[in-house]
Design an enzyme around this catalytic site. Structure first.
Site, PDB file in Angstrom:
ATOM      1  N   SER B  26      41.672  85.281 106.909  1.00 52.09           N
ATOM      2  CA  SER B  26      42.379  84.268 106.134  1.00 52.09           C
ATOM      3  C   SER B  26      43.671  83.846 106.831  1.00 52.09           C
ATOM      4  O   SER B  26      44.313  82.885 106.429  1.00 52.09           O
ATOM      5  CB  SER B  26      42.685  84.806 104.742  1.00 52.09           C
ATOM      6  N   CYS B  27      44.067  84.591 107.869  1.00 49.04           N
ATOM      7  CA  CYS B  27      45.254  84.227 108.645  1.00 49.04           C
ATOM      8  C   CYS B  27      44.992  82.918 109.403  1.00 49.04           C
ATOM      9  O   CYS B  27      43.852  82.508 109.575  1.00 49.04           O
ATOM     10  CB  CYS B  27      45.599  85.307 109.661  1.00 49.04           C
ATOM     11  N   VAL B  28      46.079  82.309 109.850  1.00 52.23           N
ATOM     12  CA  VAL B  28      45.951  81.054 110.590  1.00 52.23           C
ATOM     13  C   VAL B  28      46.614  81.179 111.955  1.00 52.23           C
ATOM     14  O   VAL B  28      47.696  81.748 112.080  1.00 52.23           O
ATOM     15  CB  VAL B  28      46.582  79.878 109.796  1.00 52.23           C
ATOM     16  N   VAL B  45      49.927  83.484 111.576  1.00 54.88           N
ATOM     17  CA  VAL B  45      50.470  83.397 110.219  1.00 54.88           C
ATOM     18  C   VAL B  45      49.569  84.147 109.228  1.00 54.88           C
ATOM     19  O   VAL B  45      48.363  83.999 109.256  1.00 54.88           O
ATOM     20  CB  VAL B  45      50.567  81.906 109.802  1.00 54.88           C
ATOM     21  N   GLY B  94      42.086  80.556 108.449  1.00 62.42           N
ATOM     22  CA  GLY B  94      42.137  80.245 107.027  1.00 62.42           C
ATOM     23  C   GLY B  94      40.787  80.359 106.338  1.00 62.42           C
ATOM     24  O   GLY B  94      40.477  79.613 105.421  1.00 62.42           O
TER      25      GLY B  94
END
Lengths: 216, 158
Positions: B26-28, B45, B94
């Protein structure tokens, strides 16, 4: 500035032992379910800076992961991870299909079977530590994904590492008995990961301190 | 040479170095570059923004939040010699890995926040590979300024 997370040797040993109790119960139930003897490795307890976590796990490797949130007196995330090959093996064993024809770990039947296995392991883990500490820990319903280890672990991290710079990771590997035919060697290989929330870690440590006093 | 970018890290590299993020869920990954200066940077992120707690005093450590990481990445790029007006961005990640669990939709919120921050800083997004349900491994090549993306079912170069 927040306090940095640190453990004394004693606290580390105590947590390791607690995890060991949980993991041994969990793998015993896996052994009962599959009829295969399971070996549990010595568990590891580590405090890891959030930015280094992906280096400490095989972030790139694709695995089958069951995730449960533990609630009650302790709040934590628990993962039961299997290699793809062993996830497939377990599905075949539990569903009684001919070995080799279960191609899709993510199919409805396959993922339900693995979720159930994860659920049973997690419940045994929780029961054992609840009993040992005299507390109540209840696992949430299991969720499942088959993907890169890193991507799977991020789900717990977004919650736990949001406000912390370090996380405590408990890891216990297990695999099937080695002596049997070589064929079976890596048919079951997996590990349990536990990430307690920061405040639960403090609760755990003070409960373990109390426990030691009982024996003194 | 490939350098690894951990959660909350912001790293800058020069042609022909590569920056990588392994197992992005889910990080970007925000990749920024100035082609003419031959500089590229990547930020990893984890969350859209901090809640409550003030993070300004240790902005460096707060780079796991989009609201902090994107401006820090831009500043670092400029310090290393990039020109603000030449900066472009490519983003990936994401995803929602546990479909049953993600009422939070943290992946989508991360992407939305990263885009909002880039818009505020007036940095254009040239390409993206975001959302979905698959984990990604991403390598940013500062020679071609391409983002090489690999999931368990596809590979892509953007």
């Amino acid at each position: 500035m927040r306090e940095e997370l640190k453990l004394s040797e004693f606290q580390k040993d105590a947590l390791q032992e607690l995890g060991n109790i949980g993991a041994c119960h969990a793998t015993t139930s896996l052994a009962e379910m599959t009829g295969i003897t399971i070996y549990t490795h010595v568990p590891k307890v580590e405090i890891i800076p959030v930015r280094d976590i992906m280096c400490r796990v095989d972030a790139y490797m694709i695995v089958a992961g069951v995730l449960l949130e533990l609630r009650g007196d302790i709040s934590a995330y628990l993962y039961v991870i299997f290699t793809e090959r062993s996830a497939q093996f377990i599905i075949e064993l539990l569903l009684g299909r001919t070995f080799g024809d279960t191609d899709d770990i993510e199919g409805d039947m396959g993922s339900s079977a693995l979720k159930e296995v994860g659920n049973i392991l997690a419940s045994s883990f929780c029961d054992a530590i609840s009993e040992f500490l005299g507390i109540s820990v209840i696992p949430s319903p299991p969720v499942f994904a088959c993907d890169m280890t890193g991507a799977i672990l991020q789900r717990a991290l977004i919650d736990i590492a949001g406000s912390a710079d370090h996380v405590l990771m408990f890891r216990c590997d297990f695999k099937c008995e080695e002596e049997k035919s070589n064929d079976n060697n890596d048919k079951i290989y997996g590990y349990i990961l536990l990430f307690p929330r920061e405040e639960s870690l403090k609760t755990l440590l003070s409960m373990l301190d109390e426990k030691v006093k009982e024996y003194d | 040479m490939i350098e690894y970018v951990g959660i909350g890290d912001v790293k800058i590299a020069h042609n022909p170095e590569k920056l990588a993020i392994i197992g992005l869920g889910s990080c970007v990954c925000v990749a920024m570059y100035d082609e003419s200066a031959g500089i590229g940077g990547v930020s990893h992120v984890m969350l859209p923004e901090p809640h409550g707690e003030s993070v300004i005093e240790h902005a460096e450590r707060a780079c796991k939040y989009a609201t902090v990481a994107v401006p820090v990445l831009m500043k670092k790029m400029i310090v290393k010699g990039a020109k603000k007006e030449h900066l472009k961005a490519k983003i990936a990640g994401g995803a929602s890995i546990f479909r049953e669990l993600d009422s939070l939709e943290i992946g989508d919120r991360n992407v939305a926040k990263v885009k909002e921050m880039l818009r505020k800083l007036d940095i254009g997004i040239v390409a993206e590979d975001t959302g979905g349900n698959l984990g990604r491994t991403v390598i940013f090549d500062t020679k071609s300024f391409k983002l090489h993306i690999k999931t368990k079912s596809y590979t892509k170069v953007i």
